[in-house]
Design a protein around this motif. Structure first.
Motif, PDB file in Angstrom:
ATOM      1  N   LYS A   1       0.327   7.978 -12.877  1.00 21.12           N
ATOM      2  CA  LYS A   1      -0.505   6.999 -12.062  1.00 21.12           C
ATOM      3  C   LYS A   1      -0.823   7.089 -10.741  1.00 21.12           C
ATOM      4  N   LYS A   2       0.521   8.137  -9.992  1.00 19.15           N
ATOM      5  CA  LYS A   2      -0.122   8.176  -8.462  1.00 19.15           C
ATOM      6  C   LYS A   2       0.579   9.325  -8.038  1.00 19.15           C
ATOM      7  N   ILE A   3       0.282   9.933  -6.979  1.00 15.47           N
ATOM      8  CA  ILE A   3       0.379  11.019  -6.345  1.00 15.47           C
ATOM      9  C   ILE A   3       0.041  11.063  -4.834  1.00 15.47           C
ATOM     10  N   VAL A   4       1.403  10.851  -4.107  1.00 11.11           N
ATOM     11  CA  VAL A   4       1.356  10.731  -2.709  1.00 11.11           C
ATOM     12  C   VAL A   4       0.958  11.849  -2.308  1.00 11.11           C
ATOM     13  N   ILE A   5      -0.454  12.393  -1.377  1.00 13.11           N
ATOM     14  CA  ILE A   5      -0.686  14.292  -0.931  1.00 13.11           C
ATOM     15  C   ILE A   5      -0.543  14.282   0.517  1.00 13.11           C
TER      16      ILE A   5
ATOM     17  N   PRO B   1       5.180   1.539  10.006  1.00 16.27           N
ATOM     18  CA  PRO B   1       5.434   0.190   9.798  1.00 16.27           C
ATOM     19  C   PRO B   1       6.205  -0.008   8.681  1.00 16.27           C
ATOM     20  N   GLU B   2       6.311   0.830   7.930  1.00  8.25           N
ATOM     21  CA  GLU B   2       7.719   0.909   6.751  1.00  8.25           C
ATOM     22  C   GLU B   2       8.428   0.482   6.839  1.00  8.25           C
ATOM     23  N   THR B   3       9.202  -0.651   6.173  1.00 10.32           N
ATOM     24  CA  THR B   3      10.777  -1.365   5.518  1.00 10.32           C
ATOM     25  C   THR B   3      10.831  -0.273   4.885  1.00 10.32           C
TER      26      THR B   3
ATOM     27  N   LEU C   1       4.296  -1.222   0.373  1.00 14.71           N
ATOM     28  CA  LEU C   1       3.135  -0.966   1.849  1.00 14.71           C
ATOM     29  C   LEU C   1       2.270  -0.244   1.260  1.00 14.71           C
ATOM     30  N   ALA C   2       1.260  -0.084   0.645  1.00 20.24           N
ATOM     31  CA  ALA C   2       0.286   1.133   0.399  1.00 20.24           C
ATOM     32  C   ALA C   2      -0.832   0.141   0.626  1.00 20.24           C
ATOM     33  N   GLY C   3      -2.169   0.916   0.143  1.00 19.62           N
ATOM     34  CA  GLY C   3      -3.418   0.584   0.726  1.00 19.62           C
ATOM     35  C   GLY C   3      -3.897   0.764   2.125  1.00 19.62           C
TER      36      GLY C   3
ATOM     37  N   GLU D   1      -4.900  -2.380  -6.682  1.00 17.59           N
ATOM     38  CA  GLU D   1      -4.233  -1.606  -7.481  1.00 17.59           C
ATOM     39  C   GLU D   1      -3.151  -0.124  -7.306  1.00 17.59           C
ATOM     40  N   GLU D   2      -3.536   0.649  -6.325  1.00 16.34           N
ATOM     41  CA  GLU D   2      -1.900   1.687  -5.814  1.00 16.34           C
ATOM     42  C   GLU D   2      -0.730   0.737  -5.665  1.00 16.34           C
ATOM     43  N   GLN D   3      -0.989  -0.533  -4.327  1.00 23.41           N
ATOM     44  CA  GLN D   3      -0.186  -1.404  -3.355  1.00 23.41           C
ATOM     45  C   GLN D   3       0.863  -1.550  -4.864  1.00 23.41           C
TER      46      GLN D   3
ATOM     47  N   LEU E   1      -4.958  -0.816   8.568  1.00 21.66           N
ATOM     48  CA  LEU E   1      -4.647  -2.173   8.044  1.00 21.66           C
ATOM     49  C   LEU E   1      -3.977  -2.037   6.526  1.00 21.66           C
ATOM     50  N   HIS E   2      -3.055  -2.693   5.956  1.00 21.45           N
ATOM     51  CA  HIS E   2      -2.011  -2.018   4.507  1.00 21.45           C
ATOM     52  C   HIS E   2      -2.158  -3.547   3.944  1.00 21.45           C
ATOM     53  N   LEU E   3      -2.049  -3.300   2.604  1.00 26.83           N
ATOM     54  CA  LEU E   3      -1.705  -3.965   1.663  1.00 26.83           C
ATOM     55  C   LEU E   3       0.079  -4.211   1.637  1.00 26.83           C
TER      56      LEU E   3
ATOM     57  N   PRO F   1       7.289   4.891  -4.572  1.00 30.20           N
ATOM     58  CA  PRO F   1       5.543   5.175  -4.981  1.00 30.20           C
ATOM     59  C   PRO F   1       4.746   5.209  -3.659  1.00 30.20           C
ATOM     60  N   ALA F   2       5.084   4.306  -2.660  1.00 30.83           N
ATOM     61  CA  ALA F   2       4.190   4.778  -1.577  1.00 30.83           C
ATOM     62  C   ALA F   2       4.225   6.060  -0.398  1.00 30.83           C
ATOM     63  N   VAL F   3       5.811   6.743  -1.060  1.00 32.04           N
ATOM     64  CA  VAL F   3       5.548   8.042  -0.401  1.00 32.04           C
ATOM     65  C   VAL F   3       5.330   8.802  -1.494  1.00 32.04           C
TER      66      VAL F   3
ATOM     67  N   PHE G   1      11.947  15.864   7.055  1.00 34.17           N
ATOM     68  CA  PHE G   1      12.178  14.341   7.187  1.00 34.17           C
ATOM     69  C   PHE G   1      10.888  13.212   6.972  1.00 34.17           C
ATOM     70  N   TYR G   2       9.570  13.491   7.876  1.00 36.07           N
ATOM     71  CA  TYR G   2       8.006  12.660   6.669  1.00 36.07           C
ATOM     72  C   TYR G   2       8.951  12.395   5.362  1.00 36.07           C
ATOM     73  N   THR G   3       8.298  11.025   5.296  1.00 39.59           N
ATOM     74  CA  THR G   3       8.395  10.328   4.419  1.00 39.59           C
ATOM     75  C   THR G   3       9.878  10.569   3.675  1.00 39.59           C
TER      76      THR G   3
ATOM     77  N   GLY H   1      -0.685  11.311   4.973  1.00 42.60           N
ATOM     78  CA  GLY H   1      -0.849  11.496   3.762  1.00 42.60           C
ATOM     79  C   GLY H   1      -1.520  10.390   3.210  1.00 42.60           C
ATOM     80  N   GLY H   2      -1.223  10.026   1.734  1.00 42.85           N
ATOM     81  CA  GLY H   2      -1.919   9.419   1.322  1.00 42.85           C
ATOM     82  C   GLY H   2      -2.187   9.484  -0.667  1.00 42.85           C
ATOM     83  N   GLY H   3      -1.901   7.735  -1.026  1.00 42.24           N
ATOM     84  CA  GLY H   3      -1.572   7.427  -2.907  1.00 42.24           C
ATOM     85  C   GLY H   3      -2.897   7.500  -3.548  1.00 42.24           C
ATOM     86  N   ILE H   4      -3.096   8.901  -3.849  1.00 46.47           N
ATOM     87  CA  ILE H   4      -3.744   8.872  -4.874  1.00 46.47           C
ATOM     88  C   ILE H   4      -3.897   8.827  -6.420  1.00 46.47           C
TER      89      ILE H   4
ATOM     90  N   ASN I   1      -7.571   9.144  10.171  1.00 45.14           N
ATOM     91  CA  ASN I   1      -7.541   8.138  10.821  1.00 45.14           C
ATOM     92  C   ASN I   1      -6.402   8.205  10.950  1.00 45.14           C
ATOM     93  N   LYS I   2      -5.270   8.577   9.907  1.00 47.06           N
ATOM     94  CA  LYS I   2      -3.756   8.169  10.323  1.00 47.06           C
ATOM     95  C   LYS I   2      -3.446   8.778  11.324  1.00 47.06           C
ATOM     96  N   THR I   3      -3.519  10.168  11.728  1.00 45.97           N
ATOM     97  CA  THR I   3      -3.498  11.205  12.401  1.00 45.97           C
ATOM     98  C   THR I   3      -3.145  10.328  14.033  1.00 45.97           C
TER      99      THR I   3
HETATM  100  C1  LIG Z   1       1.900   8.475   3.022  1.00 44.41           C
HETATM  101  C2  LIG Z   1       1.845   7.365   4.441  1.00 44.41           C
HETATM  102  O1  LIG Z   1       1.177   6.331   4.360  1.00 44.41           O
HETATM  103  C3  LIG Z   1       1.602   5.337   3.104  1.00 44.41           C
HETATM  104  C4  LIG Z   1       1.891   4.498   3.682  1.00 44.41           C
HETATM  105  C5  LIG Z   1       1.250   3.266   3.909  1.00 44.41           C
HETATM  106  C6  LIG Z   1      -0.211   3.200   2.468  1.00 44.41           C
HETATM  107  C7  LIG Z   1      -0.527   4.194   2.357  1.00 44.41           C
HETATM  108  C8  LIG Z   1      -1.756   4.687   1.832  1.00 44.41           C
HETATM  109  O2  LIG Z   1      -2.903   3.868   1.383  1.00 44.41           O
HETATM  110  O3  LIG Z   1      -1.883   6.182   1.088  1.00 44.41           O
HETATM  111  C9  LIG Z   1       0.765   5.857   1.627  1.00 44.41           C
HETATM  112  O4  LIG Z   1       1.439   5.195   0.765  1.00 44.41           O
HETATM  113  C10 LIG Z   1       1.333   8.000   5.484  1.00 44.41           C
HETATM  114  O5  LIG Z   1       1.210   6.995   6.073  1.00 44.41           O
HETATM  115  O6  LIG Z   1       1.509   9.314   5.828  1.00 44.41           O
END
Ligand SMILES: C=C(O[C@H]1C=CC=C(C(=O)O)[C@@H]1O)C(=O)O
Length: 354
Positions: free
Chosen positions: A119-123, A168-170, A184-186, A204-206, A238-240, A264-266, A288-290, A325-328, A343-345
């Motif tokens: 359903k989701k892959i973070v690339i 930003p993520e605990t 945390l996602a979106g 939906e992703e979040q 901004l995130h959800l 699934p956020a990473v 060590f990223y993610t 990265g980002g959730g696909i 934008n994340k960089t």
């Molecule tokens: C994978 C990352 O963010 C995650 C956390 C928040 C929002 C995300 C998103 O919208 O895709 C990612 O799941 C990253 O910052 O590299």
């Protein structure tokens, strides 16, 4: 030991110059800077999570997590008082195919999702830049000043490397039996207000992250309390977010962390299939990223772990690697996903160049 901020940073620099491991960090919304200076250069690992120290764990749980043990370190603290005005000269090392490669991989990922049970892959990707006069103290001071709601850190081990981040993520805070985690996602750009509308794809992703976390912790948690979905600001993004609290039941910290990481956020959903896809297709090692980092069994049995996002690694002579990265999902748009990683960089680049 509490010291002035001048002697805090002098001590840390001296430690770095003698090639000894350390971590310095500022917890979200805290005016205290903490440091843990390891007295030797051994590489310690966490075996059963009963150890006390600062843990630095990779994305891949098959690989070992590193510990700066409390009993081999000096703890120091100072107040958050100073910032830095240093700006760095940054040069892009752009590979002309970087954008095309990422877009191509995201398209391949969307296809995989449409044609499988995933359903989701973070690339993610690694962006490299050249930096003149790298100085982690100035960078850390600016991070702490600019991102007071993030967990900001510099982590160094002469045999492993130097990492810097403002996440930003605990992943997990645990105080005796009370735990807190978050979904945390979106992502969208912050344009001056947090009262924004979100698209169905982001919602939906979040929601997938929230339901998967609840499902995974259910067998080992009770009194689970799930907040409303809120919009939160993380730097210029901004995130959800959904906050999830409860009590841990008959489980060790290790069990609990294993039930959460990688969320699934990473990584993705289902976790195993998403992770296999990532390792096979991303084309680089996340290291060590993610992964996650933070205090493990500190005084009063406190554990506070954060997901290692919005981070960079000082690679070698003047080279910095930024990880994003980002959730696909099936509804992702590959070009917009590229823009999102760009934008994340900026979380890191803004601190270096402004
Ligand atoms: C994978 C990352 O963010 C995650 C956390 C928040 C929002 C995300 C998103 O919208 O895709 C990612 O799941 C990253 O910052 O590299």
């Amino acid at each position: 030991m509490k010291v002035s901020s001048e002697s805090f940073y002098n001590k840390v620099l001296e430690h770095f110059n003698t090639k000894l491991p350390f971590v310095i960090y500022n917890k979200p919304n805290s005016n205290r800077i903490s440091g843990l200076l390891q007295k030797n250069d051994d590489v310690y690992n966490t075996v059963n999570y009963k150890e006390s120290g600062f843990i630095f764990a990779p994305f891949d749980v098959e690989k070992e997590a590193i510990l700066i043990p409390l009993n081999h370190s000096e703890s120091i603290e100072c107040y958050k008082e100073v910032t830095s005005k240093n700006v760095f000269s940054i040069k892009n090392i752009s590979y002309h195919s970087e954008k095309e490669n990422h877009i191509h991989l995201v398209e391949k990922t969307i296809n995989e999702i449409k044609n499988s049970e995933i359903k989701k892959i973070v690339i993610s990707r690694k962006k490299e830049v050249l930096i003149e006069d790298f100085d982690f103290v100035s960078i850390f001071k600016k991070l702490v000043y600019k991102y007071p709601q993030a967990f900001c850190y510099v982590w160094y081990h002469p045999k492993v490397g130097l990492w810097v981040g403002a996440t930003p993520e605990t992943l997990l805070t645990l105080n005796n039996k009370e735990f807190e985690t978050m979904a945390l996602a979106g992502t969208q750009k912050y344009e001056g207000s947090i009262n924004v509308l979100w698209g169905e794809k982001e919602k939906e992703e979040q929601a997938l992250v929230t339901s998967s976390i609840i499902e995974n912790i259910k067998p080992i948690a009770s009194a689970i309390d799930v907040s409303e979905v809120q919009t939160v600001k993380a730097g210029s993004l901004l995130h959800l977010k959904t906050a999830i609290k409860g009590q841990i039941e008959n489980a060790s910290i290790k069990d609990f962390v294993s039930s959460l990481h990688p969320t699934p956020a990473v990584c993705g959903l289902p976790m195993k299939a998403a992770k296999d896809f990532i390792i096979k297709n991303e084309g680089y090692n996340r290291e060590f990223y993610t992964g996650f980092l933070g205090a493990l069994n500190f005084e009063n049995e406190k554990t506070e772990l954060f997901v290692n996002l919005r981070c960079m690694q000082y690679v070698e002579n003047k080279k910095l690697a930024l990880y994003v990265g980002g959730g696909i999902t099936k509804d992702s748009n590959a070009t917009l996903e590229w823009d999102e990683t760009e934008n994340k960089t900026k979380t890191m680049l803004d601190v270096l160049t402004k």
